[in-house]
Write a protein that holds these residues in place. Structure first.
Motif, short mmCIF file in Angstrom:
data_model
loop_
_atom_site.label_atom_id
_atom_site.label_comp_id
_atom_site.label_asym_id
_atom_site.label_seq_id
_atom_site.Cartn_x
_atom_site.Cartn_y
_atom_site.Cartn_z
N MET A 1 3.56 12.21 -8.20
CA MET A 1 4.61 12.79 -7.41
C MET A 1 5.91 12.09 -7.74
SD MET A 1 2.64 13.36 -3.78
CE MET A 1 3.38 11.91 -3.15
N SER A 2 6.93 12.83 -8.00
CA SER A 2 8.19 12.21 -8.38
C SER A 2 9.02 11.92 -7.14
CB SER A 2 8.95 13.13 -9.33
OG SER A 2 9.40 14.27 -8.65
N GLU A 3 9.85 10.90 -7.26
CA GLU A 3 10.72 10.53 -6.15
C GLU A 3 11.79 11.58 -5.93
OE1 GLU A 3 10.57 8.02 -3.92
OE2 GLU A 3 8.62 7.65 -4.81
N SER A 4 12.10 12.37 -6.97
CA SER A 4 13.16 13.36 -6.85
C SER A 4 12.69 14.61 -6.12
CB SER A 4 13.68 13.72 -8.24
OG SER A 4 12.63 14.31 -9.00
N ALA A 5 11.40 14.74 -5.88
CA ALA A 5 10.89 15.91 -5.17
C ALA A 5 11.45 15.91 -3.75
CB ALA A 5 9.37 15.87 -5.14
N ALA A 6 11.71 17.10 -3.24
CA ALA A 6 12.22 17.22 -1.88
C ALA A 6 11.24 16.58 -0.90
CB ALA A 6 12.44 18.69 -1.54
N ARG A 7 11.77 15.81 0.02
CA ARG A 7 10.92 15.15 1.01
C ARG A 7 10.44 16.19 2.02
NH1 ARG A 7 10.24 10.58 -0.88
NH2 ARG A 7 11.88 9.14 -1.34
N ASN A 101 0.46 6.48 -2.82
CA ASN A 101 0.51 6.80 -4.24
C ASN A 101 -0.56 7.81 -4.64
OD1 ASN A 101 2.53 4.85 -5.17
ND2 ASN A 101 1.01 3.32 -4.59
N LEU A 102 -0.16 8.83 -5.37
CA LEU A 102 -1.08 9.73 -6.06
C LEU A 102 -0.44 10.04 -7.40
CD1 LEU A 102 -3.68 11.36 -6.17
CD2 LEU A 102 -2.46 13.26 -5.10
N ARG A 103 -0.79 9.23 -8.40
CA ARG A 103 -0.22 9.39 -9.74
C ARG A 103 -1.09 10.34 -10.55
NH1 ARG A 103 0.38 3.87 -8.17
NH2 ARG A 103 -1.82 3.66 -8.66
N PRO A 104 -0.52 10.97 -11.56
CA PRO A 104 -1.33 11.84 -12.42
C PRO A 104 -2.54 11.07 -12.96
CG PRO A 104 0.99 12.11 -12.93
CD PRO A 104 0.89 10.95 -11.97
N GLY A 105 -3.71 11.66 -12.84
CA GLY A 105 -4.93 11.03 -13.32
C GLY A 105 -5.64 10.20 -12.27
N ASP A 106 -4.98 9.89 -11.16
CA ASP A 106 -5.66 9.14 -10.09
C ASP A 106 -6.77 10.00 -9.48
OD1 ASP A 106 -4.12 6.87 -10.32
OD2 ASP A 106 -2.91 7.24 -8.51
N PRO A 107 -7.92 9.40 -9.19
CA PRO A 107 -9.01 10.18 -8.60
C PRO A 107 -8.79 10.45 -7.10
CG PRO A 107 -9.68 7.90 -8.88
CD PRO A 107 -8.31 8.04 -9.50
N TRP A 108 -7.91 9.69 -6.46
CA TRP A 108 -7.59 9.85 -5.04
C TRP A 108 -6.32 9.07 -4.74
CZ3 TRP A 108 -12.84 8.55 -6.10
CH2 TRP A 108 -13.03 7.22 -6.44
N VAL A 109 -5.87 9.17 -3.51
CA VAL A 109 -4.66 8.47 -3.08
C VAL A 109 -4.96 6.98 -2.92
CG1 VAL A 109 -3.23 8.11 -1.00
CG2 VAL A 109 -3.47 10.39 -1.97
N GLY A 116 -0.44 -7.00 0.40
CA GLY A 116 -0.48 -7.10 -1.06
C GLY A 116 -1.65 -6.39 -1.72
N THR A 117 -2.51 -5.78 -0.91
CA THR A 117 -3.66 -5.07 -1.46
C THR A 117 -3.38 -3.57 -1.55
OG1 THR A 117 -4.72 -4.75 0.69
CG2 THR A 117 -5.27 -6.78 -0.52
N SER A 118 -4.27 -2.87 -2.22
CA SER A 118 -4.20 -1.42 -2.32
C SER A 118 -5.52 -0.87 -1.80
CB SER A 118 -3.99 -1.03 -3.78
OG SER A 118 -3.90 0.37 -3.90
N LEU A 119 -5.45 0.11 -0.91
CA LEU A 119 -6.64 0.70 -0.31
C LEU A 119 -6.82 2.12 -0.82
CD1 LEU A 119 -8.94 0.59 1.86
CD2 LEU A 119 -7.25 1.52 3.47
N PRO A 120 -7.97 2.42 -1.46
CA PRO A 120 -8.21 3.80 -1.85
C PRO A 120 -8.46 4.65 -0.61
CG PRO A 120 -10.13 2.44 -2.36
CD PRO A 120 -9.07 1.53 -1.83
N ALA A 121 -7.89 5.84 -0.59
CA ALA A 121 -8.09 6.78 0.51
C ALA A 121 -8.75 8.03 -0.08
CB ALA A 121 -6.77 7.11 1.19
N ALA A 139 2.63 14.77 2.45
CA ALA A 139 2.72 14.75 3.91
C ALA A 139 2.43 13.35 4.45
CB ALA A 139 1.74 15.77 4.50
N LEU A 140 1.40 12.69 3.93
CA LEU A 140 1.08 11.34 4.38
C LEU A 140 2.20 10.38 4.00
CD1 LEU A 140 -0.92 9.48 5.80
CD2 LEU A 140 -2.06 9.15 3.60
N ARG A 141 2.78 10.56 2.82
CA ARG A 141 3.90 9.71 2.40
C ARG A 141 5.08 9.91 3.35
NH1 ARG A 141 6.20 9.95 -3.61
NH2 ARG A 141 4.41 8.61 -3.97
N ALA A 142 5.38 11.16 3.69
CA ALA A 142 6.49 11.44 4.62
C ALA A 142 6.24 10.78 5.97
CB ALA A 142 6.69 12.94 4.77
N LEU A 143 5.01 10.85 6.45
CA LEU A 143 4.67 10.19 7.71
C LEU A 143 4.85 8.68 7.62
CD1 LEU A 143 1.48 12.20 8.72
CD2 LEU A 143 3.60 12.04 10.06
#
Length: 154
Positions: A1-7, A101-109, A116-121, A139-143
């Protein structure tokens, strides 16, 4: 998801994100498999009662694995987020979520957390329904940005 996308406007709370198509397939296959193996155990005439029970136990175990795989979800409410993965559940306050985060190729968020950790959702995964997953992640990012320590709080 790009930062330039409409929120997107954050959805109303509470909201549950889960891979509904994947869940439907897993539960449907699990049910069909249990019925099929169970039926076979009764249709085979030369099986002893113990063998019939072993068929049913095997069917139940296989079905339970598919039920477990259908468990993931992400529930957002006023106080924070509950991430339900395969075998664990973790409750987070909004302030603990720094980034969604949901980057291209990621299996999940992945949720970047304040410790400092990252939690798979696993409840938001692009496997079967990519567009739904992208929308859910936005939607989750906006929240998280509206309620937590997202970019506008820095």
């Amino acid at each position: 998801m790009s930062e330039s996308a409409a929120r997107p406007v954050p959805p109303a709370l509470p909201v549950t994100f889960r891979p509904n198509r994947t869940r439907a397939v897993l539960l449907g296959v699990g049910s069909a498999m249990f019925v099929t193996i169970g039926s076979i155990s009764f249709l085979l005439e030369n099986l002893s009662p113990g063998e019939r029970v072993s068929f049913l136990v095997t069917a139940a175990l296989m079905t339970s694995v598919l039920v477990l795989l259908s468990r993931p979800k992400v529930v957002a409410d006023e106080a924070g987020v509950t991430v339900v993965n395969l075998t664990s559940t973790r409750r987070l306050e909004w302030a603990q979520i720094l980034r969604v985060n949901l980057r291209p190729g990621d299996p999940w968020v992945f949720l970047d957390l304040s410790d400092g950790t990252s939690l798979p959702a696993l409840g938001i995964q692009p496997g079967v329904a990519k567009q739904q997953a992208i929308g859910d992640a936005r939607a989750l990012r906006a929240l998280a940005e509206a309620r937590g320590t997202g970019p506008h709080h820095h």
